[in-house]
Design an enzyme around this catalytic site. Structure first.
Site, PDB file in Angstrom:
ATOM      1  N   SER A  81     -15.592  70.350  35.410  1.00 53.98           N
ATOM      2  CA  SER A  81     -14.906  69.662  36.517  1.00 53.98           C
ATOM      3  C   SER A  81     -14.038  68.507  36.024  1.00 53.98           C
ATOM      4  O   SER A  81     -14.512  67.646  35.296  1.00 53.98           O
ATOM      5  CB  SER A  81     -15.913  69.065  37.497  1.00 53.98           C
ATOM      6  OG  SER A  81     -17.052  69.856  37.610  1.00 53.98           O
ATOM      7  N   HIS A 136     -11.564  72.422  39.642  1.00 57.20           N
ATOM      8  CA  HIS A 136     -11.492  73.546  38.705  1.00 57.20           C
ATOM      9  C   HIS A 136     -10.207  74.332  38.987  1.00 57.20           C
ATOM     10  O   HIS A 136     -10.050  74.902  40.057  1.00 57.20           O
ATOM     11  CB  HIS A 136     -12.698  74.479  38.876  1.00 57.20           C
ATOM     12  CG  HIS A 136     -13.977  73.917  38.353  1.00 57.20           C
ATOM     13  ND1 HIS A 136     -14.560  74.374  37.201  1.00 57.20           N
ATOM     14  CD2 HIS A 136     -14.767  72.942  38.816  1.00 57.20           C
ATOM     15  CE1 HIS A 136     -15.670  73.689  36.988  1.00 57.20           C
ATOM     16  NE2 HIS A 136     -15.824  72.825  37.949  1.00 57.20           N
ATOM     17  N   HIS A 147     -19.440  79.471  39.088  1.00 55.71           N
ATOM     18  CA  HIS A 147     -20.821  78.962  39.190  1.00 55.71           C
ATOM     19  C   HIS A 147     -21.661  79.897  40.043  1.00 55.71           C
ATOM     20  O   HIS A 147     -21.168  80.522  40.980  1.00 55.71           O
ATOM     21  CB  HIS A 147     -20.839  77.589  39.863  1.00 55.71           C
ATOM     22  CG  HIS A 147     -20.045  76.536  39.153  1.00 55.71           C
ATOM     23  ND1 HIS A 147     -18.707  76.342  39.385  1.00 55.71           N
ATOM     24  CD2 HIS A 147     -20.414  75.621  38.230  1.00 55.71           C
ATOM     25  CE1 HIS A 147     -18.274  75.352  38.623  1.00 55.71           C
ATOM     26  NE2 HIS A 147     -19.291  74.891  37.912  1.00 55.71           N
ATOM     27  N   TYR A 165     -23.741  78.902  42.213  1.00 58.37           N
ATOM     28  CA  TYR A 165     -23.824  78.374  43.590  1.00 58.37           C
ATOM     29  C   TYR A 165     -22.624  78.781  44.443  1.00 58.37           C
ATOM     30  O   TYR A 165     -22.651  78.641  45.659  1.00 58.37           O
ATOM     31  CB  TYR A 165     -24.014  76.844  43.598  1.00 58.37           C
ATOM     32  CG  TYR A 165     -22.879  76.032  43.023  1.00 58.37           C
ATOM     33  CD1 TYR A 165     -21.657  75.903  43.690  1.00 58.37           C
ATOM     34  CD2 TYR A 165     -23.025  75.366  41.810  1.00 58.37           C
ATOM     35  CE1 TYR A 165     -20.631  75.158  43.162  1.00 58.37           C
ATOM     36  CE2 TYR A 165     -21.994  74.616  41.261  1.00 58.37           C
ATOM     37  CZ  TYR A 165     -20.805  74.522  41.940  1.00 58.37           C
ATOM     38  OH  TYR A 165     -19.771  73.797  41.408  1.00 58.37           O
ATOM     39  N   GLU A 166     -21.587  79.276  43.799  1.00 51.51           N
ATOM     40  CA  GLU A 166     -20.442  79.788  44.577  1.00 51.51           C
ATOM     41  C   GLU A 166     -20.737  81.186  45.111  1.00 51.51           C
ATOM     42  O   GLU A 166     -19.942  81.754  45.856  1.00 51.51           O
ATOM     43  CB  GLU A 166     -19.188  79.846  43.700  1.00 51.51           C
ATOM     44  CG  GLU A 166     -18.696  78.478  43.265  1.00 51.51           C
ATOM     45  CD  GLU A 166     -17.558  78.582  42.262  1.00 51.51           C
ATOM     46  OE1 GLU A 166     -16.405  78.719  42.694  1.00 51.51           O
ATOM     47  OE2 GLU A 166     -17.814  78.539  41.046  1.00 51.51           O
ATOM     48  N   ALA A 218     -20.602  68.551  33.777  1.00 51.61           N
ATOM     49  CA  ALA A 218     -21.110  67.324  34.377  1.00 51.61           C
ATOM     50  C   ALA A 218     -22.605  67.535  34.589  1.00 51.61           C
ATOM     51  O   ALA A 218     -23.022  68.643  34.927  1.00 51.61           O
ATOM     52  CB  ALA A 218     -20.430  67.088  35.719  1.00 51.61           C
ATOM     53  N   MET A 267     -25.750  72.563  36.994  1.00 52.86           N
ATOM     54  CA  MET A 267     -25.686  73.830  37.745  1.00 52.86           C
ATOM     55  C   MET A 267     -24.775  74.861  37.071  1.00 52.86           C
ATOM     56  O   MET A 267     -24.312  75.791  37.726  1.00 52.86           O
ATOM     57  CB  MET A 267     -25.169  73.561  39.162  1.00 52.86           C
ATOM     58  CG  MET A 267     -25.931  72.490  39.920  1.00 52.86           C
ATOM     59  SD  MET A 267     -25.097  72.117  41.483  1.00 52.86           S
ATOM     60  CE  MET A 267     -25.978  70.632  41.994  1.00 52.86           C
ATOM     61  N   SER A 268     -24.517  74.694  35.787  1.00 58.78           N
ATOM     62  CA  SER A 268     -23.610  75.648  35.112  1.00 58.78           C
ATOM     63  C   SER A 268     -24.146  75.981  33.732  1.00 58.78           C
ATOM     64  O   SER A 268     -25.357  75.901  33.493  1.00 58.78           O
ATOM     65  CB  SER A 268     -22.209  75.027  35.014  1.00 58.78           C
ATOM     66  OG  SER A 268     -22.212  73.903  34.163  1.00 58.78           O
ATOM     67  N   ASN A 299     -24.007  60.953  36.735  1.00 61.94           N
ATOM     68  CA  ASN A 299     -24.892  60.178  37.629  1.00 61.94           C
ATOM     69  C   ASN A 299     -26.302  60.269  37.062  1.00 61.94           C
ATOM     70  O   ASN A 299     -26.608  61.194  36.328  1.00 61.94           O
ATOM     71  CB  ASN A 299     -24.872  60.790  39.042  1.00 61.94           C
ATOM     72  CG  ASN A 299     -25.285  62.253  39.020  1.00 61.94           C
ATOM     73  OD1 ASN A 299     -24.487  63.122  38.630  1.00 61.94           O
ATOM     74  ND2 ASN A 299     -26.517  62.532  39.387  1.00 61.94           N
ATOM     75  N   HIS A 356     -21.371  63.051  45.687  1.00 64.17           N
ATOM     76  CA  HIS A 356     -20.494  63.915  44.885  1.00 64.17           C
ATOM     77  C   HIS A 356     -19.210  63.207  44.467  1.00 64.17           C
ATOM     78  O   HIS A 356     -18.693  63.422  43.371  1.00 64.17           O
ATOM     79  CB  HIS A 356     -20.180  65.216  45.635  1.00 64.17           C
ATOM     80  CG  HIS A 356     -19.371  66.186  44.827  1.00 64.17           C
ATOM     81  ND1 HIS A 356     -19.814  66.717  43.628  1.00 64.17           N
ATOM     82  CD2 HIS A 356     -18.132  66.706  45.009  1.00 64.17           C
ATOM     83  CE1 HIS A 356     -18.886  67.518  43.123  1.00 64.17           C
ATOM     84  NE2 HIS A 356     -17.859  67.524  43.941  1.00 64.17           N
TER      85      HIS A 356
HETATM   86  N1  HPA Z   1     -27.818  67.486  39.376  1.00 66.59           N
HETATM   87  C1  HPA Z   1     -27.322  68.721  39.167  1.00 66.59           C
HETATM   88  N2  HPA Z   1     -26.093  68.927  38.750  1.00 66.59           N
HETATM   89  C2  HPA Z   1     -25.311  67.870  38.539  1.00 66.59           C
HETATM   90  C3  HPA Z   1     -25.763  66.556  38.752  1.00 66.59           C
HETATM   91  C4  HPA Z   1     -27.085  66.358  39.200  1.00 66.59           C
HETATM   92  O1  HPA Z   1     -27.573  65.233  39.407  1.00 66.59           O
HETATM   93  N3  HPA Z   1     -24.715  65.726  38.447  1.00 66.59           N
HETATM   94  C5  HPA Z   1     -23.678  66.519  38.057  1.00 66.59           C
HETATM   95  N4  HPA Z   1     -24.034  67.805  38.102  1.00 66.59           N
END
Ligand code: HPA
Length: 271
Positions: A27, A58, A80, A82-83, A110, A208-209, A232, A244
């Protein structure tokens, strides 16, 4: 021809050369590719069977370019789970790269920081992963031409590449920790209880990737380097929620450091 071979043939038809090194830009990192010279871009929409990326930040294109003397391919945008993509779809682009002759794969992403020693905005080398996505891109009939039925994952993240990256980071005075990445399905961020669980089982980062891509790359015998940007601290580590927007903002702040680092590291990753 298989779907993979068809996509590979189309890429070959568009590009004059195929480098041995490829980079997956997470990202907001698409800007890296913009600094390459002699760029040739293929939007994913022009590649047969190629999953489109729908996530914000993306771009969705395959880019060939030069970094100094080094040719490289960039995937700007990834699919991903989740998509709604299957694990096979999430790994599709990596397999095409493998068929094209890419031998070294660098991934960026990330991630949330679980290890309390990490700080928001830090870059962390992934040393290993824990697959909690409940799926694996290798499920189904194995194509023995691509790799073995039961691939070894004991050095999924190339030790030598990690060593080189740590040396370069130290030379550049960039703080670079190392950690284990837990790959989850998403798209909801984790609960504090889930983060306590992940910490207990040995995870330092959560995201998540990356996991399907790394599995497919190892299956095909590619060497992998992966770097997370701690956008984060994970849920419950700090007494506030996860936003986000904040994830994107932190990613943007660290981007320059990551780009500087990659420019020094990539030419040193001979395959
Ligand atoms: N959790 C999952 N995926 C993420 C996070 C998180 O805190 N931050 C960026 N991608």
């Amino acid at each position: 021809m298989t779907d993979l071979e068809e996509a590979a043939a189309t890429v070959r038809g568009h590009l004059p050369t195929i480098p041995r090194l490829a980079l997956v830009l997470g990202s907001g990192l698409g800007v890296f590719a913009e600094s390459l010279s002699g760029r040739k871009e293929i939007p994913y929409t022009e590649l047969p069977h190629w999953p489109r990326s729908t996530a914000v930040g993306h771009a969705g294109k395959l880019i060939l370019g030069r970094l100094g003397e080094l040719d490289l391919l960039c995937l700007s945008g990834r699919a991903h789970l989740y998509e709604g993509y299957t694990a096979r779809e999430a790994a599709f682009a990596i397999r095409v790269l493998g068929l094209l002759g890419v031998r070294s794969l660098v991934l960026t992403n990330a991630a949330g920081g679980i290890n309390p020693a990490f700080e928001q905005g830090e870059l962390v080398l992934i040393s290993d992963h824990i697959n909690l996505q409940g799926v694996n891109p290798l499920v189904g009939v194995n194509d023995d031409e691509l790799g073995p039925r039961f691939p070894d994952m004991s050095e999924a993240y190339c030790e030598r590449y990690r060593h080189i990256t740590k040396l370069v980071a130290a030379e550049m005075q960039i703080t670079m920790a190392e950690g284990v990445y837990a790959g989850l399905l998403g798209p909801s961020y984790e609960t504090p209880a889930e983060i306590r669980y992940l910490r207990a089982i040995g995870a330092d980062l959560v995201g998540m990737s990356t996991v399907p891509e790394v599995i497919a790359a190892n299956h095909m015998g590619m060497k992998v380097l992966a770097i997370s940007c701690v956008t984060n601290m994970a849920a419950g580590i700090l007494p506030r929620g996860i936003d986000h927007e904040e994830v994107l903002e932190t990613g943007a702040k660290v981007r320059d450091t990551l780009v500087r680092l990659l420019k020094e590291v990539l030419p040193r990753l001979e395959s």
